[in-house]
Design a protein around this motif. Sequence first.
Motif, short mmCIF file in Angstrom:
data_model
loop_
_atom_site.label_atom_id
_atom_site.label_comp_id
_atom_site.label_asym_id
_atom_site.label_seq_id
_atom_site.Cartn_x
_atom_site.Cartn_y
_atom_site.Cartn_z
N SER A 1 0.86 -1.19 0.00
CA SER A 1 0.00 0.00 0.00
C SER A 1 0.89 1.23 0.00
CB SER A 1 -0.92 0.00 1.22
OG SER A 1 -0.15 -0.02 2.42
N PRO A 2 0.42 2.36 -0.53
CA PRO A 2 1.25 3.57 -0.58
C PRO A 2 1.80 3.94 0.79
CG PRO A 2 -0.73 3.86 -1.89
CD PRO A 2 -0.91 2.57 -1.14
N ILE A 3 2.98 4.54 0.78
CA ILE A 3 3.64 4.89 2.05
C ILE A 3 2.99 6.15 2.61
CG2 ILE A 3 5.83 5.56 3.11
CD1 ILE A 3 7.27 4.13 0.87
N GLU B 1 7.00 16.24 7.61
CA GLU B 1 8.04 16.50 6.63
C GLU B 1 9.30 15.70 6.94
OE1 GLU B 1 10.43 20.31 4.64
OE2 GLU B 1 8.94 20.61 6.23
N GLU B 2 9.58 15.44 8.22
CA GLU B 2 10.75 14.64 8.59
C GLU B 2 10.62 13.22 8.04
OE1 GLU B 2 9.17 16.64 10.58
OE2 GLU B 2 10.72 18.17 10.93
N GLU B 3 9.42 12.65 8.17
CA GLU B 3 9.22 11.32 7.62
C GLU B 3 9.41 11.33 6.11
OE1 GLU B 3 5.50 9.69 8.79
OE2 GLU B 3 5.86 9.90 10.93
N TYR B 4 8.92 12.38 5.48
CA TYR B 4 9.05 12.49 4.02
C TYR B 4 10.53 12.58 3.62
CZ TYR B 4 8.56 14.39 -0.70
OH TYR B 4 8.64 14.60 -2.04
N SER C 1 6.64 16.98 -7.97
CA SER C 1 6.33 18.38 -7.61
C SER C 1 4.88 18.52 -7.16
CB SER C 1 6.62 19.30 -8.81
OG SER C 1 5.88 18.87 -9.94
N GLU C 2 3.96 17.79 -7.79
CA GLU C 2 2.56 17.89 -7.40
C GLU C 2 2.36 17.37 -5.99
OE1 GLU C 2 0.16 19.34 -9.01
OE2 GLU C 2 1.48 19.84 -10.71
N LEU C 3 3.01 16.23 -5.68
CA LEU C 3 2.87 15.65 -4.35
C LEU C 3 3.52 16.54 -3.29
CD1 LEU C 3 1.88 13.18 -2.75
CD2 LEU C 3 4.12 12.15 -3.10
N GLU C 4 4.63 17.18 -3.64
CA GLU C 4 5.30 18.05 -2.68
C GLU C 4 4.44 19.25 -2.30
OE1 GLU C 4 9.00 19.03 -4.42
OE2 GLU C 4 9.91 17.05 -4.07
N LYS C 5 3.55 19.65 -3.21
CA LYS C 5 2.69 20.82 -2.92
C LYS C 5 1.55 20.46 -1.97
CE LYS C 5 3.57 22.95 -7.43
NZ LYS C 5 2.97 23.34 -8.73
N PRO D 1 -0.96 15.12 6.38
CA PRO D 1 -0.34 13.87 5.90
C PRO D 1 -0.69 13.60 4.43
CG PRO D 1 -2.28 13.37 7.19
CD PRO D 1 -2.13 14.86 7.25
N LYS D 2 0.18 12.85 3.80
CA LYS D 2 -0.04 12.47 2.41
C LYS D 2 0.60 11.10 2.18
CE LYS D 2 3.84 15.53 1.27
NZ LYS D 2 4.23 16.75 0.51
N LYS D 3 0.36 10.57 0.99
CA LYS D 3 0.84 9.24 0.67
C LYS D 3 1.73 9.27 -0.57
CE LYS D 3 -2.96 6.57 2.65
NZ LYS D 3 -4.01 5.54 2.39
N LEU D 4 2.85 8.55 -0.45
CA LEU D 4 3.70 8.37 -1.62
C LEU D 4 3.17 7.20 -2.44
CD1 LEU D 4 7.22 8.75 0.04
CD2 LEU D 4 5.78 10.50 -0.97
#
Length: 800
Positions: A444-446, A451-454, A466-470, A474-477
């Motif tokens: 499953s996506p990470i 930001e430290e985890e990222y 770039s889209e995900l960085e914006k 929380p968000k998923k890779l």
Amino acid sequence: MAENETLECITEHERILQEIESTDTACVGPTLRSIYDDQPNAHKRFMEKLDARIRNHDREIEKMCNFHHQGFVDAITELLKVRADAEKLMGQVTDTNRRLQEAGKEVTAQTEEVIRCRIQQRNMTTTVEKLQLCIPVLEMYSKLKEQLESKRYYAALNTMEQLEKVYIPRVSQYRFCQIMAENLPRLREEIKDISMSDLKDFLESIRKHSDKVGETAMRQAHQHRTFNSAVAKQASMGHCTKPVYSHSGQTHTRNELLNNSPWDEEEADEEILTAHDLVDFSPVYRCLHIYTVLGDRETFENYYRKQRKKQARLVLQPQANMHETVEGYRKYFNQIVGFFVVEDHILHATRGLVTRAFTDELWNMALSKIIAVLRTHSSYCTDPDLVLELKNLIVIFADTLQGYGFPVSRLFDLLFEVRDQYNETLLKKWALVFREIFELDNYSPIPVETEEEYKVVVSRFPFHDSELEKQDFPKKLPMSHSVPQIYTQVKEFIYASLKFSESLHRSSTEIDDMLRKSTNLLLTRTLSSCLQNLIKKPHIGLTELVQIIINTTHLEQACKYLEEFITNITNISPETVHTTRLYGLSTFKDARHAAEGEIYTKLNQKIDEFIQLADYEWGMAESDGRASGYLMDLINFLRSTFQVFTHLPGKVAQTACMSACKHLSTSLMQMLLDTELKQISMGAIQQFNLDVIQCELFASSEPVPGFQGDTLQLAFIDLRQLLDLFMVWDWSTYLADYGQPSSKYLRVNPATALALLEKMKDTSKKNNIFSQFRKNDRDKQKLIETVVRQLRSLVNGMSS
């Protein structure tokens, strides 16, 4: 004539008589023999002549006696007168002698004492002189005994030589010297035996000390190599502190990984000793000198070389379990190095005891045996760390012996074979690592909360969006946890492979080529195999397969960073001629294609599972007016599944959707044409038509974006035209337009229509018992029979 002969005979007899008178009687024989050798009767005449001569001499003697007779008488008279005086004188002399003897008794006694003292003095002088000659001999012999007792055999031999050549010849007439001379050969043999015994003890001792001697020599070689390596790195590379992430979570710098050594911890605490400090070579020197002095040097040399050859064969025999631990290899190498260090010392410290040709012969024999042993035992190694330590030992072993002048190029050639074995063990180890990563992954996506985890994830895997960085946290890779772990493990594999390439005396280009080839093996064989096995596992569902495709896409994009990673290590540009390229792109493409194929297969399998739930009443008179429940469940499943495909590349999702619809259409068609299905009613056809309509509605709802027009609906066109033909019962149009491109029922095969129609014909015959008096049914039955005949003719025409 007779007178002349008589004169000659008389003259000859005169000569003979004169010769007899003047010659010694011992020599008369030849003279007399000549008388008898003359003329006959010559001896008679000679006897006559001899008698005449004798008579002549008698007359002369008589004349002489007559002439001296008176003087003789006078002399006798005077002698008688002197006789009385002589007797008187004799008495006086006797008395004088008596008195002289009595008076000289004391003088005689003293004279005898003087004579005796003189004799003693002379004997003493003689004794002193002889002792002065014997004492040095005895002193030398005593010295010889002391030297033998103190085991100074070489000095004892010199003393023996002096005794034999200098001292004993001076007093050789004495028995003790003869005994000494007889003992000297026996003492020499004893010295030979003792020195040979010492040599045997030395040879036995050197077997025990070879391990320590070899360890010392290899430690010195390692120190020298480490020093040179440190100097070279400081000059060319500076401080290299690139981190390496191990599977256990620890980090190391490159220098730490490359400089680990089994002797590093010992070197600081233990003073390095030389071979001469560890081994007492005096028995060899002593024995060599003794045999040289005794003129038997060749025997000693032959014995020494023979024994050392035997010891070499023993040293080269490895232990059966040597491959299990690095200590087994280290002990093996230490013994061999110790053996040849001792031989090198003997070669340079003695003159001719061993020769360079002899040591070269021993080394060539040993080298062949060592290579064979290492080939065999290294093949048993399954631990890459053990293989790496073995490689380090071989390098130090080779450097050590190379420092003593032995050729070691074949050992470095062997290291290339060991490198292949090392790579194989690494691949096996990393295969387990990859399997563990895949088993622990949740596919499953990470999720990243902060930001430290990222940053942690991005530091381990080169991901940029770039889209995900914006987006806000929380968000998923898009990738799962296995992606950064796989990437990190590939880098760690490269470092592990680099460890083996160090100290092989190879250029950076060759090291770069080794790293790339081993990495290619990891990607194309190990990782690819793990991915293929993962994809084929039964518990991997469609969701996991979708995530695997996404993961392989990101890993494929990261291959260029692995290229850069190897370039930074070796400083070899990828544009260099003959540089090997990484095959990661093809590996991940193949894995992705396999995952896509597995998606198609699993989708079809799932569709088959739903199809198996179908329970049509093929003899029903009328349809239920609604689609079958199993089909609605199947469509709902497909809708939810295709929603998961939104992260897949559009072509993959479209292909999966098209494949699923085609498989569904084919499965429904096969259900209608199943040979075990003997009869189908029109009501069943109507119910089946309702299900196909739902399939068409699903296809027209664009479950996956990107299809143009009704492309997806075309998957059901065969079913649609077949069902329309039977629902409308438009056989005249079908038969009239058959074979024309503009035919309304172009996709309906005559064999398919015939098979389905015969199933309906059988139903009509069954119902004919109750409707044989109805005209419409009779007409329909005749029509069916007519259509069947025409369809059969079409089928036969196609087959011919």
